[in-house]
Design a protein around this motif. Sequence first.
Motif, mmCIF file in Angstrom:
data_model
loop_
_atom_site.group_PDB
_atom_site.id
_atom_site.type_symbol
_atom_site.label_atom_id
_atom_site.label_comp_id
_atom_site.label_asym_id
_atom_site.label_seq_id
_atom_site.Cartn_x
_atom_site.Cartn_y
_atom_site.Cartn_z
ATOM 1 N N GLY A 27 -3.057 4.690 14.449
ATOM 2 C CA GLY A 27 -2.131 5.442 13.613
ATOM 3 C C GLY A 27 -2.719 6.565 12.789
ATOM 4 O O GLY A 27 -1.977 7.286 12.115
ATOM 5 N N LYS A 28 -4.017 6.745 12.811
ATOM 6 C CA LYS A 28 -4.647 7.855 12.102
ATOM 7 C C LYS A 28 -5.649 8.551 13.019
ATOM 8 O O LYS A 28 -6.044 8.024 14.061
ATOM 9 C CB LYS A 28 -5.355 7.384 10.824
ATOM 10 C CG LYS A 28 -4.414 7.031 9.686
ATOM 11 C CD LYS A 28 -5.176 6.856 8.377
ATOM 12 C CE LYS A 28 -4.248 6.584 7.214
ATOM 13 N NZ LYS A 28 -4.968 6.490 5.922
ATOM 14 N N PRO A 67 -8.560 -11.894 3.950
ATOM 15 C CA PRO A 67 -7.248 -12.303 3.462
ATOM 16 C C PRO A 67 -6.182 -11.241 3.705
ATOM 17 O O PRO A 67 -6.494 -10.125 4.103
ATOM 18 C CB PRO A 67 -7.489 -12.497 1.965
ATOM 19 C CG PRO A 67 -8.572 -11.517 1.649
ATOM 20 C CD PRO A 67 -9.467 -11.517 2.848
ATOM 21 N N GLU A 68 -4.928 -11.588 3.453
ATOM 22 C CA GLU A 68 -3.839 -10.652 3.612
ATOM 23 C C GLU A 68 -3.906 -9.570 2.536
ATOM 24 O O GLU A 68 -4.639 -9.683 1.549
ATOM 25 C CB GLU A 68 -2.507 -11.391 3.581
ATOM 26 C CG GLU A 68 -2.343 -12.335 4.767
ATOM 27 C CD GLU A 68 -0.992 -13.024 4.778
ATOM 28 O OE1 GLU A 68 -0.234 -12.863 3.792
ATOM 29 O OE2 GLU A 68 -0.692 -13.720 5.773
ATOM 30 N N THR A 128 -3.926 -1.924 -0.204
ATOM 31 C CA THR A 128 -4.487 -2.275 1.094
ATOM 32 C C THR A 128 -3.431 -2.166 2.178
ATOM 33 O O THR A 128 -2.286 -2.582 1.989
ATOM 34 C CB THR A 128 -5.046 -3.712 1.079
ATOM 35 O OG1 THR A 128 -6.074 -3.813 0.079
ATOM 36 C CG2 THR A 128 -5.631 -4.082 2.443
ATOM 37 N N ASN A 129 -3.829 -1.613 3.309
ATOM 38 C CA ASN A 129 -2.966 -1.565 4.482
ATOM 39 C C ASN A 129 -3.740 -2.150 5.662
ATOM 40 O O ASN A 129 -4.810 -1.641 6.034
ATOM 41 C CB ASN A 129 -2.557 -0.123 4.789
ATOM 42 C CG ASN A 129 -1.715 -0.029 6.041
ATOM 43 O OD1 ASN A 129 -0.725 -0.734 6.195
ATOM 44 N ND2 ASN A 129 -2.124 0.833 6.964
ATOM 45 N N ARG A 130 -3.209 -3.231 6.241
ATOM 46 C CA ARG A 130 -3.893 -3.889 7.370
ATOM 47 C C ARG A 130 -3.171 -3.566 8.674
ATOM 48 O O ARG A 130 -2.147 -4.169 8.985
ATOM 49 C CB ARG A 130 -3.930 -5.403 7.177
ATOM 50 C CG ARG A 130 -4.827 -5.894 6.051
ATOM 51 C CD ARG A 130 -4.780 -7.420 5.954
ATOM 52 N NE ARG A 130 -3.395 -7.886 5.890
ATOM 53 C CZ ARG A 130 -2.920 -8.899 6.617
ATOM 54 N NH1 ARG A 130 -3.696 -9.553 7.459
ATOM 55 N NH2 ARG A 130 -1.654 -9.263 6.490
ATOM 56 N N ALA A 131 -3.700 -2.596 9.426
ATOM 57 C CA ALA A 131 -3.197 -2.398 10.782
ATOM 58 C C ALA A 131 -3.605 -3.584 11.656
ATOM 59 O O ALA A 131 -2.883 -3.983 12.571
ATOM 60 C CB ALA A 131 -3.738 -1.095 11.359
ATOM 61 N N ASP A 132 -4.769 -4.156 11.352
ATOM 62 C CA ASP A 132 -5.242 -5.368 12.026
ATOM 63 C C ASP A 132 -4.757 -6.582 11.232
ATOM 64 O O ASP A 132 -5.361 -6.971 10.226
ATOM 65 C CB ASP A 132 -6.767 -5.349 12.120
ATOM 66 C CG ASP A 132 -7.322 -6.620 12.756
ATOM 67 O OD1 ASP A 132 -6.521 -7.464 13.223
ATOM 68 O OD2 ASP A 132 -8.559 -6.773 12.786
ATOM 69 N N TYR A 168 -7.825 3.058 -1.972
ATOM 70 C CA TYR A 168 -7.104 2.695 -0.762
ATOM 71 C C TYR A 168 -8.054 2.001 0.216
ATOM 72 O O TYR A 168 -9.183 2.454 0.429
ATOM 73 C CB TYR A 168 -6.527 3.953 -0.088
ATOM 74 C CG TYR A 168 -5.545 4.710 -0.942
ATOM 75 C CD1 TYR A 168 -4.220 4.297 -1.066
ATOM 76 C CD2 TYR A 168 -5.939 5.868 -1.622
ATOM 77 C CE1 TYR A 168 -3.315 5.000 -1.846
ATOM 78 C CE2 TYR A 168 -5.041 6.581 -2.401
ATOM 79 C CZ TYR A 168 -3.737 6.144 -2.508
ATOM 80 O OH TYR A 168 -2.856 6.852 -3.277
ATOM 81 N N ILE A 169 -7.563 0.928 0.806
ATOM 82 C CA ILE A 169 -8.328 0.189 1.822
ATOM 83 C C ILE A 169 -7.473 0.105 3.082
ATOM 84 O O ILE A 169 -6.367 -0.446 3.055
ATOM 85 C CB ILE A 169 -8.699 -1.230 1.344
ATOM 86 C CG1 ILE A 169 -9.474 -1.173 0.023
ATOM 87 C CG2 ILE A 169 -9.496 -1.959 2.423
ATOM 88 C CD1 ILE A 169 -9.714 -2.547 -0.596
ATOM 89 N N ASP A 170 -7.952 0.675 4.172
ATOM 90 C CA ASP A 170 -7.277 0.577 5.470
ATOM 91 C C ASP A 170 -8.101 -0.336 6.370
ATOM 92 O O ASP A 170 -9.297 -0.081 6.600
ATOM 93 C CB ASP A 170 -7.158 1.949 6.143
ATOM 94 C CG ASP A 170 -6.143 2.847 5.450
ATOM 95 O OD1 ASP A 170 -5.394 2.350 4.593
ATOM 96 O OD2 ASP A 170 -6.113 4.057 5.762
ATOM 97 N N ILE A 171 -7.475 -1.385 6.867
ATOM 98 C CA ILE A 171 -8.161 -2.302 7.772
ATOM 99 C C ILE A 171 -7.697 -2.008 9.197
ATOM 100 O O ILE A 171 -6.557 -2.310 9.571
ATOM 101 C CB ILE A 171 -7.883 -3.774 7.407
ATOM 102 C CG1 ILE A 171 -8.268 -4.045 5.942
ATOM 103 C CG2 ILE A 171 -8.615 -4.708 8.364
ATOM 104 C CD1 ILE A 171 -9.740 -3.872 5.650
#
Length: 388
Positions: A47-48, A120-121, A111-115, A152-155
Amino acid sequence: MKKVISVSLGEIVLKGRNRVHFENKLVHQIKRAISDIGYEKVYKEQGKVYIEGEESDFEDLINRLEKVFGLVYISPCIRTDKNIDSIEKAVLKAIEEKINKDSPKTFKVETNRADKTFKPESPKLSSDMGAVVLRNIDGLKVDVHNPETYIYIDIKESAYIYTDRIEGARGMPLGTNGKGMLLLSGGIDSPVAGYLMARRGVGITAVHYHSYPFTNERAEAKVKDLAKILSRYIGDIKMYSVNILEIQKEINKNCPAPEMTILSRRFMMRIAEKIAKDNNIQSLITGENLGQVASQTMEGITVTNDVVTLPVFRPLIGFDKINIIEIARNIETYETSILPFEDCCTVFLPSNPVIKPRIKDIEKSEELIDVEGLVERAIENMEVYHIK
């Protein structure tokens, strides 16, 4: 840990099965925009889009990326391994750099978790990383409602941590919505119209009209300068330069004086459409603004539309002039547009132009001149410039 630049995509995330096509177009435009600066790699990840390069080039790279249509946010970020220890270190490094630059006193972690398999969530990871910051950084407090800075944290396949979101140009990737022939004058409006249509993904070619030697060469050079400024956003531009002095002389000699402007405008539309069709361009683009001048009344626009079959886009039709000037300033065309060089529209300018023309009256006047021959000769003698 490695510093990279992330770019957030705009409307193309809504394109479903066509999304890959739009993303590939966007990556192509990114590479075009930064090719002369240099970069190590451009890649997509969940997505990025990410750009690897020398950190010393980041300021120049971001400046170019701000002009690429289709990007919503641009963020220098830290890419690290997808484990808690690595993320903690990256979070502390990111906030320390932010403090050194802007000295915020409050923060919030998002936090945004693509995975989604990563634990943790998101809420728990945000809370845990906020606690890490509070334990290690003096003087910072959490503010979940109105923080001075975000972390910001992108997983994704890796973890990406960043604190800044720089506004992009938004819109659609260039070349995803066909091609348009821009009638480019030396004024304020038409460069803005071209910019706005390019922002919607339309590839731009330009046609410019002049009346040399009644208008001087500097007037044409001014239009080339405007095209060069536009090329910062839309890449190289092919510009057709057409002398319409013979057409204007014939109108002045044979037709009613008040119809000079509207008749000239009809010739401009015919010529633009002929060039467009010969080059597989699907539309015309003008900077017309309803009621601004005599040829831009509802009746005037109806009469000029009558001579073409291609769709005519007028993105400024309902704009206030102040809004147009604001955009012109933002895209840096305004100062060039106001340089005092006359264009072809001032040649044989009627003192009392018709403002409510009727098609049957205008067609009757055109019977007095060789319309097809004048159009053909103007196109035969035009020049073509490649603006970079």
